[in-house]
Scaffold this active site. Sequence first.
Site, mmCIF file in Angstrom:
data_model
loop_
_atom_site.group_PDB
_atom_site.id
_atom_site.type_symbol
_atom_site.label_atom_id
_atom_site.label_comp_id
_atom_site.label_asym_id
_atom_site.label_seq_id
_atom_site.Cartn_x
_atom_site.Cartn_y
_atom_site.Cartn_z
ATOM 1 C CG HIS A 135 -1.876 1.027 1.406
ATOM 2 N ND1 HIS A 135 -1.584 2.295 1.831
ATOM 3 C CD2 HIS A 135 -3.209 1.005 1.188
ATOM 4 C CE1 HIS A 135 -2.697 3.015 1.858
ATOM 5 N NE2 HIS A 135 -3.710 2.256 1.478
ATOM 6 C CG ASP A 212 0.558 -2.286 6.076
ATOM 7 O OD1 ASP A 212 -0.397 -2.451 6.861
ATOM 8 O OD2 ASP A 212 0.460 -1.641 5.013
ATOM 9 C CD GLN A 215 -6.937 -4.422 4.193
ATOM 10 O OE1 GLN A 215 -7.877 -5.095 4.601
ATOM 11 N NE2 GLN A 215 -7.096 -3.185 3.753
ATOM 12 C CE LYS A 238 -7.237 -0.171 6.196
ATOM 13 N NZ LYS A 238 -8.146 0.345 5.162
ATOM 14 C CB CYS A 376 -3.795 3.423 -1.502
ATOM 15 S SG CYS A 376 -5.054 4.661 -1.234
HETATM 16 N N1 C6P Z 1 -6.368 0.499 2.807
HETATM 17 C C1 C6P Z 1 -8.223 0.079 1.341
HETATM 18 O O1 C6P Z 1 -9.346 0.314 0.894
HETATM 19 P P1 C6P Z 1 -5.041 3.832 7.138
HETATM 20 O O2 C6P Z 1 -5.647 4.649 6.045
HETATM 21 O O3 C6P Z 1 -3.853 4.509 7.747
HETATM 22 O O4 C6P Z 1 -6.035 3.351 8.135
HETATM 23 O O5 C6P Z 1 -4.514 2.483 6.444
HETATM 24 C C2 C6P Z 1 -3.627 2.538 5.384
HETATM 25 C C3 C6P Z 1 -3.375 1.166 4.856
HETATM 26 C C4 C6P Z 1 -2.130 0.607 5.032
HETATM 27 N N2 C6P Z 1 -1.864 -0.634 4.621
HETATM 28 C C5 C6P Z 1 -2.781 -1.397 4.028
HETATM 29 C C6 C6P Z 1 -2.444 -2.784 3.607
HETATM 30 C C7 C6P Z 1 -4.071 -0.888 3.806
HETATM 31 O O6 C6P Z 1 -4.980 -1.653 3.216
HETATM 32 C C8 C6P Z 1 -4.364 0.437 4.197
HETATM 33 C C9 C6P Z 1 -5.693 1.054 3.909
HETATM 34 C C10 C6P Z 1 -7.698 0.936 2.462
HETATM 35 O O7 C6P Z 1 -7.545 -0.848 0.917
HETATM 36 C C11 C6P Z 1 -7.781 2.383 2.131
HETATM 37 S S1 C6P Z 1 -6.737 2.835 0.806
#
Ligand code: C6P
Length: 418
Positions: A135, A212, A215, A238, A376
């Site tokens: 991401h 990270d 997910q 999430k 993203c």
């Molecule tokens: N992915 C998706 O629809 P934040 O925005 O900081 O809570 O998370 C960022 C982020 C980082 N790593 C991974 C693997 C992610 O999936 C995400 C967020 C969302 O897939 C929004 S782009």
Amino acid sequence: MSAAVTDSASLAPTTDIASLRGDFPALQQRVHGHPLTYLDSAASSQCPQAVIDAIGTQQGLNHANVHRGVHQLSERATLAYESARERVRDYINAASEREIIFTRGTTESINLVARSFGGSRLSAGDEVLITWMEHHSNIVPWQMICERTGAKLVPVPITDAGELDRAAFDRLLTDRTKIVAFVHVSNALGTVNPARELIGKAHAAGAVVVVDGAQAMPHKRVDVRDLDCDFYAFSGHKMFGPTGIGVLYGKENLLEEMPPWQGGGEMILTVSFDGTTWNHLPGKFEAGTPNITAAVGLGAAVDYLARIDFAALEAHEAALLEHATERLGEIDGARIVGTAADKASVLSFVIDGIHAHDVGTIVDAAGVAVRTGHHCAMPVMDRFGVAATARASFALYNNHDDIDRLILGLGQAVELFA
Ligand code: C6P
């Protein structure tokens, strides 16, 4: 609410995953005249009533600043905030609450590590190893710190199935590699990376590992000591909690050595014009008033997850993914992007001749929420030669009817564009 989750007398985790759907008020509504079919949990999952109630109580009765007042409400807020930290610690099996830093989310957690750890440890000649399936939040902070320090960012390629190219990983991991940062579960492909194996290899090469986990948290029971990662980042929204809160787990010895990355209240012990001393962990990394209510909500989300049997949850989600994969085969011109052997319940796909945004708009009219775009993860889109995909992501509250409604909507989209 499902009896199994709310029955405090029963200590056995619930295996009846289908019963959990009733805990989520948002799923009881209709959208565009249809029952809501929510297949966008990888972007943000819905909150169970227990989380909504915890947020309401905190904001309604206990709202005050933390660590500052001696009055009753401030004490209650502090207790609720610190108890959320302890629940998170316990849930991910961190050794100490000093290792749990509350942040705004995964993005902020990774920026913290990149700026503080990367900024103080990297120099020209060093390398940061990431993967092509990251991401943007696990790419851009590293690009920024590499630019500042003169270190080099090295992405490990992925295969046509969307799996990490393990031979390339082994080849690119060298004694120049100081940091290895990778996604536990890919948001764009669903790929589950072999985290323990990669962490072991990185450590053997002398690198520090940042995972990270955004997910992974809603699908897997993560144990940071079992993984032996150095840092693990995730977001509340999430994993059935609210937005505006996330966690950076870090090993205490590393966090101790790292400089603070933001200055202000809370992160100091003493301030004078001759110099300032830093607070102990975790305060050193929590400058300013935190998102207290969201932290309390995350604590409630963790309580909710802690009462679920994850073997049953993984079986439930694997069945959903299998059903969705099978039924997508009925759609003319549909192609799945990301076919790893080990996949979480994320289904990214394209349909010949229909832009992903049109797919999303058409199924939305039938009450089906999917995400469309590059998620993203532009390098992933480039790798597979697509500008965007439609993505259905399944959580514990989804069922086969949700998938059947998606397929019905996709069939309508194909007819419309035929
Ligand atoms: N992915 C998706 O629809 P934040 O925005 O900081 O809570 O998370 C960022 C982020 C980082 N790593 C991974 C693997 C992610 O999936 C995400 C967020 C969302 O897939 C929004 S782009």
